[in-house]
Design an enzyme around this catalytic site. Structure first.
Site, PDB file in Angstrom:
ATOM      1  N   ALA A   1      -3.286   0.784  -1.928  1.00  0.00           N
ATOM      2  CA  ALA A   1      -4.188   1.792  -1.392  1.00  0.00           C
ATOM      3  C   ALA A   1      -5.205   1.091  -0.502  1.00  0.00           C
ATOM      4  O   ALA A   1      -5.500  -0.098  -0.692  1.00  0.00           O
ATOM      5  CB  ALA A   1      -4.883   2.510  -2.536  1.00  0.00           C
TER       6      ALA A   1
ATOM      7  N   GLY B   1      -0.846   0.485  -4.994  1.00  0.00           N
ATOM      8  CA  GLY B   1      -0.259   1.767  -4.622  1.00  0.00           C
ATOM      9  C   GLY B   1       1.072   1.616  -3.898  1.00  0.00           C
ATOM     10  O   GLY B   1       1.915   2.527  -3.931  1.00  0.00           O
TER      11      GLY B   1
ATOM     12  N   GLU C   1       3.544   1.269  -6.599  1.00  0.00           N
ATOM     13  CA  GLU C   1       3.664   2.598  -7.226  1.00  0.00           C
ATOM     14  C   GLU C   1       4.463   3.551  -6.352  1.00  0.00           C
ATOM     15  O   GLU C   1       5.261   4.356  -6.854  1.00  0.00           O
ATOM     16  CB  GLU C   1       2.262   3.155  -7.501  1.00  0.00           C
ATOM     17  CG  GLU C   1       1.546   2.350  -8.579  1.00  0.00           C
ATOM     18  CD  GLU C   1       0.087   2.735  -8.736  1.00  0.00           C
ATOM     19  OE1 GLU C   1      -0.647   2.716  -7.717  1.00  0.00           O
ATOM     20  OE2 GLU C   1      -0.323   3.062  -9.863  1.00  0.00           O
TER      21      GLU C   1
ATOM     22  N   GLU D   1      -4.626  -4.332  -9.139  1.00  0.00           N
ATOM     23  CA  GLU D   1      -5.868  -3.548  -9.148  1.00  0.00           C
ATOM     24  C   GLU D   1      -6.943  -4.143 -10.047  1.00  0.00           C
ATOM     25  O   GLU D   1      -8.140  -3.987  -9.798  1.00  0.00           O
ATOM     26  CB  GLU D   1      -5.575  -2.105  -9.608  1.00  0.00           C
ATOM     27  CG  GLU D   1      -4.801  -1.257  -8.621  1.00  0.00           C
ATOM     28  CD  GLU D   1      -3.284  -1.339  -8.778  1.00  0.00           C
ATOM     29  OE1 GLU D   1      -2.790  -2.302  -9.409  1.00  0.00           O
ATOM     30  OE2 GLU D   1      -2.600  -0.438  -8.281  1.00  0.00           O
TER      31      GLU D   1
HETATM   32  C1  HXC Z   1      -6.974  -2.386   3.106  1.00  0.00           C
HETATM   33  C2  HXC Z   1      -5.784  -4.296   3.493  1.00  0.00           C
HETATM   34  C3  HXC Z   1      -5.135  -4.180   2.256  1.00  0.00           C
HETATM   35  C4  HXC Z   1      -5.459  -3.042   1.444  1.00  0.00           C
HETATM   36  C5  HXC Z   1      -4.410  -5.946   3.231  1.00  0.00           C
HETATM   37  N1  HXC Z   1      -5.301  -5.408   4.066  1.00  0.00           N
HETATM   38  N2  HXC Z   1      -4.281  -5.227   2.127  1.00  0.00           N
HETATM   39  N3  HXC Z   1      -6.685  -3.411   3.914  1.00  0.00           N
HETATM   40  N4  HXC Z   1      -6.387  -2.189   1.915  1.00  0.00           N
HETATM   41  N5  HXC Z   1      -4.865  -2.820   0.269  1.00  0.00           N
HETATM   42  C6  HXC Z   1      -5.720  -5.914   5.367  1.00  0.00           C
HETATM   43  C7  HXC Z   1      -6.597  -7.134   5.246  1.00  0.00           C
HETATM   44  O1  HXC Z   1      -7.935  -6.792   4.970  1.00  0.00           O
HETATM   45  C8  HXC Z   1      -6.448  -7.758   6.605  1.00  0.00           C
HETATM   46  O2  HXC Z   1      -7.257  -7.046   7.519  1.00  0.00           O
HETATM   47  C9  HXC Z   1      -5.000  -7.430   6.954  1.00  0.00           C
HETATM   48  O3  HXC Z   1      -4.599  -6.344   6.110  1.00  0.00           O
HETATM   49  C10 HXC Z   1      -4.073  -8.597   6.668  1.00  0.00           C
HETATM   50  O4  HXC Z   1      -4.283  -9.029   5.341  1.00  0.00           O
HETATM   51  P1  HXC Z   1      -4.566 -10.555   4.953  1.00  0.00           P
HETATM   52  O5  HXC Z   1      -5.242 -10.551   3.642  1.00  0.00           O
HETATM   53  O6  HXC Z   1      -5.248 -11.285   6.078  1.00  0.00           O
HETATM   54  O7  HXC Z   1      -3.066 -11.109   4.813  1.00  0.00           O
HETATM   55  P2  HXC Z   1      -2.532 -12.251   3.874  1.00  0.00           P
HETATM   56  O8  HXC Z   1      -3.465 -13.416   3.852  1.00  0.00           O
HETATM   57  O9  HXC Z   1      -1.117 -12.462   4.276  1.00  0.00           O
HETATM   58  O10 HXC Z   1      -2.567 -11.623   2.389  1.00  0.00           O
HETATM   59  C11 HXC Z   1      -1.741 -10.549   2.093  1.00  0.00           C
HETATM   60  C12 HXC Z   1      -2.167  -9.906   0.735  1.00  0.00           C
HETATM   61  C13 HXC Z   1      -3.666  -9.565   0.770  1.00  0.00           C
HETATM   62  C14 HXC Z   1      -1.874 -10.894  -0.385  1.00  0.00           C
HETATM   63  C15 HXC Z   1      -1.293  -8.673   0.535  1.00  0.00           C
HETATM   64  O11 HXC Z   1      -3.948  -8.820   1.957  1.00  0.00           O
HETATM   65  C16 HXC Z   1      -4.143  -8.761  -0.386  1.00  0.00           C
HETATM   66  O12 HXC Z   1      -4.343  -9.286  -1.485  1.00  0.00           O
HETATM   67  N6  HXC Z   1      -4.344  -7.469  -0.179  1.00  0.00           N
HETATM   68  C17 HXC Z   1      -4.867  -6.582  -1.191  1.00  0.00           C
HETATM   69  C18 HXC Z   1      -3.810  -6.250  -2.193  1.00  0.00           C
HETATM   70  C19 HXC Z   1      -4.329  -5.300  -3.271  1.00  0.00           C
HETATM   71  O13 HXC Z   1      -5.318  -5.622  -3.952  1.00  0.00           O
HETATM   72  N7  HXC Z   1      -3.713  -4.150  -3.395  1.00  0.00           N
HETATM   73  C20 HXC Z   1      -4.125  -3.156  -4.385  1.00  0.00           C
HETATM   74  C21 HXC Z   1      -5.124  -2.231  -3.769  1.00  0.00           C
HETATM   75  S1  HXC Z   1      -5.782  -1.112  -4.934  1.00  0.00           S
HETATM   76  P3  HXC Z   1      -8.167  -7.845   8.604  1.00  0.00           P
HETATM   77  O14 HXC Z   1      -8.920  -6.742   9.290  1.00  0.00           O
HETATM   78  O15 HXC Z   1      -8.982  -8.811   7.850  1.00  0.00           O
HETATM   79  O16 HXC Z   1      -7.135  -8.513   9.488  1.00  0.00           O
HETATM   80  C22 HXC Z   1      -4.609   0.056  -5.106  1.00  0.00           C
HETATM   81  C23 HXC Z   1      -4.977   1.172  -6.001  1.00  0.00           C
HETATM   82  C24 HXC Z   1      -3.796   1.962  -6.384  1.00  0.00           C
HETATM   83  O17 HXC Z   1      -3.588   0.011  -4.525  1.00  0.00           O
HETATM   84  C25 HXC Z   1      -4.181   3.161  -7.171  1.00  0.00           C
HETATM   85  C26 HXC Z   1      -4.125   4.416  -6.372  1.00  0.00           C
HETATM   86  C27 HXC Z   1      -2.964   4.539  -5.450  1.00  0.00           C
END
Ligand code: HXC
Length: 262
Positions: free
Chosen positions: A69, A113, A116, A136
């Site tokens: 998400a 998400g 999911e 998360e």
């Molecule tokens: C918003 C995101 C994002 C996310 C990545 N980006 N994941 N933006 N929401 N979930 C953005 C980053 O901020 C970055 O933007 C760009 O995408 C590239 O990501 P990087 O981190 O620079 O890439 P990398 O180093 O290759 O790392 C990849 C990654 C990491 C390991 C996937 O991005 C990461 O950990 N993302 C978050 C994963 C996460 O926590 N997901 C769960 C979310 S909570 P910029 O502008 O800096 O280039 C969730 C809740 C679910 O999903 C419940 C309800 C559905």
């Protein structure tokens, strides 16, 4: 997205009788926001209603199916916002009401998400670079689109607890071994494999395909006795279709079946 407006965060195309939706927010690794999920639901429901479509595929980019998400969007949400606005329930689970099969073709990250969403599809075909996880916990929340429920059903309690509590990722090999994904293929073969499976499904009688999907979902979501009874009744009901007569007659007469989906 209105019917007249092209979607912004997904691409939609057809390949024969297969409807393909590609998530398209590449700069954010396909992070899922409300608009994207609404667009996805609209596209899948349109395919579901289209007699020319027999199966669907949801896919992302090579680097990310979806990295979760949209954290930026969620960062300022309050309890009142998400509770009153019915966040997730309002528009994220439309895919669950789609009655034709939906295959997730996953390469790269399928996190939070994104994992999911893949699990809401009927089965997952993964590229060898796929990485699944429910991270998360690192954000001070928990999975909120079914992850704590579908993941343990798919991979068992121990591995689901491990993933949900540590936030670690699983690679494609571990995901296949655990039963989360049905097949793993080289990245450059992912869409061929998913399309091959989808086109195969499209050749079968649609009523029997839909019945099989409903019955397997009963097993996944309900109890055994009710599931077996439901399957039995669906099995009986398919003897009312022309396609059952065609399929069995074709076998008996050693010819290829031609289904009319009726
Ligand atoms: C918003 C995101 C994002 C996310 C990545 N980006 N994941 N933006 N929401 N979930 C953005 C980053 O901020 C970055 O933007 C760009 O995408 C590239 O990501 P990087 O981190 O620079 O890439 P990398 O180093 O290759 O790392 C990849 C990654 C990491 C390991 C996937 O991005 C990461 O950990 N993302 C978050 C994963 C996460 O926590 N997901 C769960 C979310 S909570 P910029 O502008 O800096 O280039 C969730 C809740 C679910 O999903 C419940 C309800 C559905």
């Amino acid at each position: 997205m209105s019917e007249a407006t092209a979607p912004e965060f997904i691409n939609v195309r057809t390949e024969g009788r297969v409807g393909v939706v590609t998530l398209n927010r590449p700069k954010q690794l396909n992070a899922l926001n409300d608009q994207l999920m609404t667009e996805l639901g609209v596209a899948l429901k349109a395919f579901d209603a289209d007699d020319n479509i027999g199966c669907m595929i949801v896919t992302g980019s090579e680097k990310a199916f979806a990295a979760g998400a949209d954290i930026g969007a969620m960062a300022t949400y309050t309890f009142a916002d998400v509770y009153k606005g019915d966040y997730i329930t309002r528009n994220w689970e439309t895919i669950r009401s789609v009655r034709k099969p939906v295959i997730a073709a996953v390469s790269g990250f399928a996190l939070g998400g994104g994992c999911e969403l893949a699990m809401m599809c009927d089965f997952i075909i993964a590229a060898d670079n796929a990485r699944f996880g429910q991270p998360e916990i690192k954000l001070g929340i928990i999975p909120g689109a079914g992850g704590t429920q579908r993941l343990p059903r798919a991979v068992g309690k121990s591995k689901a607890m491990d993933l949900a509590l540590t936030g670690r990722m699983m690679d494609a090999t571990e995901s296949e071994r655990a039963g989360l994904v049905s097949r793993v293929v080289p990245l450059d073969k992912l869409m061929d494999e998913a399309l091959g499976a989808a086109l195969q499904i499209c050749e079968f009688s649609l009523p029997s395909v839909m019945a099989a999907k409903e019955c397997v979902n009963r097993a996944f979501e309900g109890g055994l006795a009710d599931g077996v009874m439901f399957e039995r009744r669906m099995f009986h009901a398919l003897f009312a279709t022309d396609d059952q007569k065609e399929g069995m007659d074709a076998f008996v007469n050693k010819r290829k079946a031609v289904f009319k989906h009726s």
